[in-house]
Design a protein around this motif. Structure first.
Motif, PDB file in Angstrom:
ATOM      1  N   LEU A 123      21.194 -17.669  48.289  1.00 46.69           N
ATOM      2  CA  LEU A 123      22.490 -18.362  48.196  1.00 46.69           C
ATOM      3  C   LEU A 123      22.998 -18.374  46.761  1.00 46.69           C
ATOM      4  O   LEU A 123      24.201 -18.219  46.517  1.00 46.69           O
ATOM      5  CB  LEU A 123      22.370 -19.793  48.724  1.00 46.69           C
ATOM      6  CG  LEU A 123      22.397 -19.951  50.236  1.00 46.69           C
ATOM      7  CD1 LEU A 123      22.145 -21.400  50.628  1.00 46.69           C
ATOM      8  CD2 LEU A 123      23.720 -19.478  50.818  1.00 46.69           C
ATOM      9  N   THR A 124      22.079 -18.557  45.827  1.00 47.80           N
ATOM     10  CA  THR A 124      22.464 -18.525  44.409  1.00 47.80           C
ATOM     11  C   THR A 124      23.024 -17.147  44.068  1.00 47.80           C
ATOM     12  O   THR A 124      24.059 -17.032  43.405  1.00 47.80           O
ATOM     13  CB  THR A 124      21.258 -18.867  43.517  1.00 47.80           C
ATOM     14  OG1 THR A 124      20.789 -20.168  43.862  1.00 47.80           O
ATOM     15  CG2 THR A 124      21.638 -18.843  42.048  1.00 47.80           C
ATOM     16  N   GLU A 125      22.327 -16.087  44.548  1.00 45.36           N
ATOM     17  CA  GLU A 125      22.816 -14.718  44.314  1.00 45.36           C
ATOM     18  C   GLU A 125      24.177 -14.510  44.966  1.00 45.36           C
ATOM     19  O   GLU A 125      25.083 -13.912  44.369  1.00 45.36           O
ATOM     20  CB  GLU A 125      21.810 -13.693  44.870  1.00 45.36           C
ATOM     21  CG  GLU A 125      20.555 -13.543  44.048  1.00 45.36           C
ATOM     22  CD  GLU A 125      19.592 -12.522  44.672  1.00 45.36           C
ATOM     23  OE1 GLU A 125      20.077 -11.577  45.335  1.00 45.36           O
ATOM     24  OE2 GLU A 125      18.387 -12.682  44.497  1.00 45.36           O
ATOM     25  N   VAL A 126      24.307 -14.992  46.201  1.00 41.39           N
ATOM     26  CA  VAL A 126      25.588 -14.843  46.914  1.00 41.39           C
ATOM     27  C   VAL A 126      26.689 -15.579  46.167  1.00 41.39           C
ATOM     28  O   VAL A 126      27.806 -15.067  46.021  1.00 41.39           O
ATOM     29  CB  VAL A 126      25.453 -15.345  48.375  1.00 41.39           C
ATOM     30  CG1 VAL A 126      26.810 -15.475  49.039  1.00 41.39           C
ATOM     31  CG2 VAL A 126      24.549 -14.412  49.178  1.00 41.39           C
ATOM     32  N   LYS A 127      26.370 -16.785  45.669  1.00 39.85           N
ATOM     33  CA  LYS A 127      27.361 -17.540  44.895  1.00 39.85           C
ATOM     34  C   LYS A 127      27.790 -16.749  43.665  1.00 39.85           C
ATOM     35  O   LYS A 127      28.974 -16.683  43.331  1.00 39.85           O
ATOM     36  CB  LYS A 127      26.804 -18.901  44.473  1.00 39.85           C
ATOM     37  CG  LYS A 127      26.810 -19.949  45.546  1.00 39.85           C
ATOM     38  CD  LYS A 127      26.254 -21.273  45.002  1.00 39.85           C
ATOM     39  CE  LYS A 127      26.203 -22.351  46.050  1.00 39.85           C
ATOM     40  NZ  LYS A 127      25.631 -23.607  45.543  1.00 39.85           N
ATOM     41  N   GLN A 128      26.801 -16.148  42.982  1.00 41.00           N
ATOM     42  CA  GLN A 128      27.109 -15.354  41.794  1.00 41.00           C
ATOM     43  C   GLN A 128      27.959 -14.138  42.180  1.00 41.00           C
ATOM     44  O   GLN A 128      28.921 -13.804  41.495  1.00 41.00           O
ATOM     45  CB  GLN A 128      25.816 -14.917  41.090  1.00 41.00           C
ATOM     46  CG  GLN A 128      25.073 -16.051  40.426  1.00 41.00           C
ATOM     47  CD  GLN A 128      23.692 -15.628  39.929  1.00 41.00           C
ATOM     48  OE1 GLN A 128      23.188 -14.579  40.269  1.00 41.00           O
ATOM     49  NE2 GLN A 128      23.071 -16.487  39.109  1.00 41.00           N
ATOM     50  N   ASP A 129      27.564 -13.488  43.296  1.00 45.51           N
ATOM     51  CA  ASP A 129      28.343 -12.335  43.768  1.00 45.51           C
ATOM     52  C   ASP A 129      29.766 -12.756  44.109  1.00 45.51           C
ATOM     53  O   ASP A 129      30.733 -12.056  43.780  1.00 45.51           O
ATOM     54  CB  ASP A 129      27.676 -11.687  44.995  1.00 45.51           C
ATOM     55  CG  ASP A 129      26.373 -10.970  44.655  1.00 45.51           C
ATOM     56  OD1 ASP A 129      26.112 -10.753  43.447  1.00 45.51           O
ATOM     57  OD2 ASP A 129      25.622 -10.642  45.596  1.00 45.51           O
ATOM     58  N   LEU A 130      29.875 -13.911  44.785  1.00 39.38           N
ATOM     59  CA  LEU A 130      31.208 -14.403  45.139  1.00 39.38           C
ATOM     60  C   LEU A 130      32.031 -14.740  43.900  1.00 39.38           C
ATOM     61  O   LEU A 130      33.242 -14.494  43.864  1.00 39.38           O
ATOM     62  CB  LEU A 130      31.098 -15.631  46.048  1.00 39.38           C
ATOM     63  CG  LEU A 130      30.724 -15.347  47.499  1.00 39.38           C
ATOM     64  CD1 LEU A 130      30.532 -16.662  48.255  1.00 39.38           C
ATOM     65  CD2 LEU A 130      31.767 -14.487  48.186  1.00 39.38           C
ATOM     66  N   ALA A 131      31.366 -15.282  42.894  1.00 37.94           N
ATOM     67  CA  ALA A 131      32.070 -15.573  41.636  1.00 37.94           C
ATOM     68  C   ALA A 131      32.572 -14.266  41.025  1.00 37.94           C
ATOM     69  O   ALA A 131      33.701 -14.195  40.527  1.00 37.94           O
ATOM     70  CB  ALA A 131      31.157 -16.318  40.671  1.00 37.94           C
ATOM     71  N   GLY A 132      31.725 -13.210  41.079  1.00 39.38           N
ATOM     72  CA  GLY A 132      32.147 -11.906  40.559  1.00 39.38           C
ATOM     73  C   GLY A 132      33.305 -11.338  41.368  1.00 39.38           C
ATOM     74  O   GLY A 132      34.271 -10.813  40.803  1.00 39.38           O
ATOM     75  N   VAL A 133      33.219 -11.461  42.686  1.00 39.97           N
ATOM     76  CA  VAL A 133      34.302 -10.978  43.548  1.00 39.97           C
ATOM     77  C   VAL A 133      35.577 -11.756  43.268  1.00 39.97           C
ATOM     78  O   VAL A 133      36.668 -11.181  43.192  1.00 39.97           O
ATOM     79  CB  VAL A 133      33.898 -11.084  45.044  1.00 39.97           C
ATOM     80  CG1 VAL A 133      35.087 -10.871  45.948  1.00 39.97           C
ATOM     81  CG2 VAL A 133      32.790 -10.095  45.367  1.00 39.97           C
TER      82      VAL A 133
END
Length: 167
Positions: A59-69
């Motif tokens: 989830l932390t990775e997904v959050k970071q990915d979403l922040a990048g997106v």
């Protein structure tokens, strides 16, 4: 008799103790089973805890990915706003260019019409000039033919004949 009653009481107590021992052995077996079940549940909870830790990391990775997106989308949005502004400017330039071209074409149409009229008038003038030239040439020919037959008496007449190249 009193002894018998005591004996019966003791026997009854012994039987009760034996029943309690049996019951306690059953309870002990159930407790052991519950302990084993609890150990299994504890192991499962440990696995779930580890799984949850993995999910949390994902989830932390997904959050970071979403922040990048999100950042990329913001960039794209800004780029699109820039493209939209450029497109609006191009549309305005094209509209201005179209008005200028139409104005120039209208001016050229008027110029062409004027030149056509001037050309018609020039043609008419050329035709009139040609007719006048033909008449003058005819007159000159007539004069030349008549001049050769006429005796030139006056000095003015001689001058005219010389200027015409008829002498």
């Amino acid at each position: 008799m009193a002894n018998d009653k005591i004996l019966e009481g003791i026997t009854s107590l012994l039987e009760s103790v034996a029943t309690i021992k049996t019951d306690l052995a059953g309870v002990k077996a159930e407790l052991t089973e519950v302990k084993q079940d609890l150990a299994g549940v504890k192991a499962e909870l440990t696995e779930v805890k580890q799984d949850l830790a993995g999910v949390k990391a994902e989830l932390t990775e997904v959050k970071q990915d979403l922040a990048g997106v999100k950042a990329e989308l913001t960039e794209v949005k800004q780029d699109l706003a820039g493209v939209k502004a450029e497109l609006t400017e191009v549309k305005q330039d094209f509209a201005t260019f179209k008005v200028e071209v139409n104005t120039r074409l209208d001016h050229l149409d008027r110029e062409v019409a004027t030149l056509r009229q001037d050309f018609r008038e020039l043609r008419i003038s050329m035709d009139a000039y040609q007719k006048a030239t033909d008449r003058v040439n005819g007159l000159v020919t007539t004069i030349v033919a008549g001049a050769s037959a006429v005796v030139i008496l006056s000095p003015l007449s001689r001058l005219v004949v010389r200027s015409l190249g008829l002498d």
